[in-house]
Design a protein around this motif. Structure first.
Motif, PDB file in Angstrom:
ATOM      1  N   LYS A 165       0.999  -1.238  -0.103  1.00  0.00           N
ATOM      2  CA  LYS A 165      -0.018   0.089   0.274  1.00  0.00           C
ATOM      3  C   LYS A 165       0.913   1.167   0.118  1.00  0.00           C
ATOM      4  O   LYS A 165       0.451   2.224  -0.589  1.00  0.00           O
ATOM      5  N   ALA A 166       1.795   1.200   0.855  1.00  0.00           N
ATOM      6  CA  ALA A 166       2.767   2.386   0.909  1.00  0.00           C
ATOM      7  C   ALA A 166       3.601   2.609  -0.364  1.00  0.00           C
ATOM      8  O   ALA A 166       3.550   3.786  -0.973  1.00  0.00           O
ATOM      9  N   ASP A 167       3.922   1.440  -1.137  1.00  0.00           N
ATOM     10  CA  ASP A 167       4.417   1.732  -2.488  1.00  0.00           C
ATOM     11  C   ASP A 167       3.420   2.182  -3.404  1.00  0.00           C
ATOM     12  O   ASP A 167       3.889   2.989  -4.563  1.00  0.00           O
ATOM     13  N   SER A 168       2.281   1.724  -3.216  1.00  0.00           N
ATOM     14  CA  SER A 168       1.526   2.248  -4.197  1.00  0.00           C
ATOM     15  C   SER A 168       0.850   3.705  -4.093  1.00  0.00           C
ATOM     16  O   SER A 168       0.699   4.420  -5.061  1.00  0.00           O
ATOM     17  N   LEU A 169       0.853   4.120  -2.695  1.00  0.00           N
ATOM     18  CA  LEU A 169       0.839   5.637  -2.391  1.00  0.00           C
ATOM     19  C   LEU A 169       1.787   6.408  -2.988  1.00  0.00           C
ATOM     20  O   LEU A 169       1.688   7.465  -3.296  1.00  0.00           O
ATOM     21  N   LYS A 170       3.145   5.752  -2.834  1.00  0.00           N
ATOM     22  CA  LYS A 170       4.293   6.487  -3.357  1.00  0.00           C
ATOM     23  C   LYS A 170       4.281   6.726  -4.726  1.00  0.00           C
ATOM     24  O   LYS A 170       4.360   7.790  -5.410  1.00  0.00           O
ATOM     25  N   ASP A 171       3.823   5.940  -5.442  1.00  0.00           N
ATOM     26  CA  ASP A 171       3.706   5.753  -7.042  1.00  0.00           C
ATOM     27  C   ASP A 171       2.659   6.913  -7.404  1.00  0.00           C
ATOM     28  O   ASP A 171       2.782   7.627  -8.312  1.00  0.00           O
ATOM     29  N   VAL A 172       1.358   6.949  -6.703  1.00  0.00           N
ATOM     30  CA  VAL A 172       0.491   7.829  -7.009  1.00  0.00           C
ATOM     31  C   VAL A 172       0.866   9.259  -6.679  1.00  0.00           C
ATOM     32  O   VAL A 172       0.667  10.307  -7.347  1.00  0.00           O
ATOM     33  N   ALA A 173       1.607   9.423  -5.554  1.00  0.00           N
ATOM     34  CA  ALA A 173       2.044  10.787  -5.277  1.00  0.00           C
ATOM     35  C   ALA A 173       3.096  11.081  -6.192  1.00  0.00           C
ATOM     36  O   ALA A 173       3.036  12.276  -6.458  1.00  0.00           O
ATOM     37  N   ALA A 174       3.902  10.353  -6.900  1.00  0.00           N
ATOM     38  CA  ALA A 174       4.955  10.718  -7.817  1.00  0.00           C
ATOM     39  C   ALA A 174       4.119  10.895  -9.104  1.00  0.00           C
ATOM     40  O   ALA A 174       4.679  12.128  -9.705  1.00  0.00           O
ATOM     41  N   ASP A 175       3.265  10.157  -9.550  1.00  0.00           N
ATOM     42  CA  ASP A 175       2.358  10.448 -10.738  1.00  0.00           C
ATOM     43  C   ASP A 175       1.840  11.896 -10.468  1.00  0.00           C
ATOM     44  O   ASP A 175       1.861  12.688 -11.403  1.00  0.00           O
ATOM     45  N   ALA A 176       1.181  12.255  -9.348  1.00  0.00           N
ATOM     46  CA  ALA A 176       0.479  13.520  -9.056  1.00  0.00           C
ATOM     47  C   ALA A 176       1.667  14.681  -9.138  1.00  0.00           C
ATOM     48  O   ALA A 176       1.295  15.797  -9.502  1.00  0.00           O
ATOM     49  N   ALA A 177       2.827  14.391  -8.583  1.00  0.00           N
ATOM     50  CA  ALA A 177       3.748  15.458  -8.458  1.00  0.00           C
ATOM     51  C   ALA A 177       4.243  15.660 -10.049  1.00  0.00           C
ATOM     52  O   ALA A 177       4.575  16.823 -10.419  1.00  0.00           O
ATOM     53  N   LYS A 178       4.432  14.745 -10.771  1.00  0.00           N
ATOM     54  CA  LYS A 178       4.740  15.027 -12.165  1.00  0.00           C
ATOM     55  C   LYS A 178       3.752  15.499 -12.991  1.00  0.00           C
ATOM     56  O   LYS A 178       4.164  16.436 -13.707  1.00  0.00           O
ATOM     57  N   ALA A 179       2.497  15.102 -12.656  1.00  0.00           N
ATOM     58  CA  ALA A 179       1.227  16.105 -13.381  1.00  0.00           C
ATOM     59  C   ALA A 179       1.562  17.636 -12.779  1.00  0.00           C
ATOM     60  O   ALA A 179       1.166  18.249 -13.837  1.00  0.00           O
ATOM     61  N   LYS A 180       1.687  18.034 -11.670  1.00  0.00           N
ATOM     62  CA  LYS A 180       1.810  19.242 -11.273  1.00  0.00           C
ATOM     63  C   LYS A 180       2.919  19.978 -11.918  1.00  0.00           C
ATOM     64  O   LYS A 180       2.792  21.102 -12.071  1.00  0.00           O
ATOM     65  N   VAL A 181       3.976  19.194 -12.003  1.00  0.00           N
ATOM     66  CA  VAL A 181       5.310  19.820 -12.531  1.00  0.00           C
ATOM     67  C   VAL A 181       4.797  20.125 -14.068  1.00  0.00           C
ATOM     68  O   VAL A 181       5.166  21.348 -14.438  1.00  0.00           O
TER      69      VAL A 181
END
Length: 172
Positions: free
Chosen positions: A110-126
């Motif tokens: 779950k932590a890995d999945s949340l990390k991936d979701v957060a990374a994707d969201a950060a990339k989208a914001k960038v």
């Protein structure tokens, strides 16, 4: 005499109060240690089963509180003692250890999945930020070009006006 009695009574109250206030963590450690000591000192198989169940319940309580590593450490500490007393009782711990392992694995996934979701969201914001910056830069360029064109036109109009005035003055 009364002053001495009341002074001693006050000191005793302070001592009793300070000794009775324990932290939850210490109580939890004491509870686990007490169950382990009961198992170590037990010679009756029926009592041992009860103590093993208490140890299992204590480990399950730790898992429920979110302290999986402490539960695993406790089981690793108690299991050898139980094996020496009653090898058949260890199956209970093996099942609980498997459950704790699966809980830890699920939490890690779950932590890995949340990390991936957060990374994707950060990339989208960038990317969104880059697009907005590019748009703002283009707007600034357009406004600067329009201002330059307007200034050039005003300069040309002013020069033409001055030239017309010079012609008028010379033509008279």
């Amino acid at each position: 005499m009364k002053k001495l009695f009341f002074s001693l009574l006050a000191v005793a109250a302070v001592i009793v109060t300070s000794c009775s206030s324990k932290t939850t963590e210490k109580e939890a450690t004491d509870e686990g240690a007490a169950i382990k000591a009961k198992i170590e000192n037990c010679s009756d198989p029926d009592s041992l089963k009860i103590y093993v169940q208490q140890a299992k319940d204590y480990a399950a309580k730790l898992v429920k509180e979110g302290n999986d590593t402490a539960a695993q450490a406790y089981l690793n500490e108690v299991a050898p003692v139980v094996r020496t007393k009653d090898p058949t009782a260890v199956n209970v711990f093996d099942q609980l250890e498997a459950k704790a392992d699966s809980t830890v694995s699920a939490a890690v996934e779950k932590a890995d999945s949340l990390k991936d979701v957060a990374a994707d969201a950060a990339k989208a914001k960038v990317e969104e930020g880059k697009a907005k910056a590019t748009e703002a830069a283009n707007n600034v360029k357009d406004k600067a070009a329009a201002a330059a064109d307007a200034a050039k036109q005003k300069t040309a109009d002013a020069a033409q006006s001055a030239a017309d005035k010079v012609k008028d003055v010379l033509g008279k």
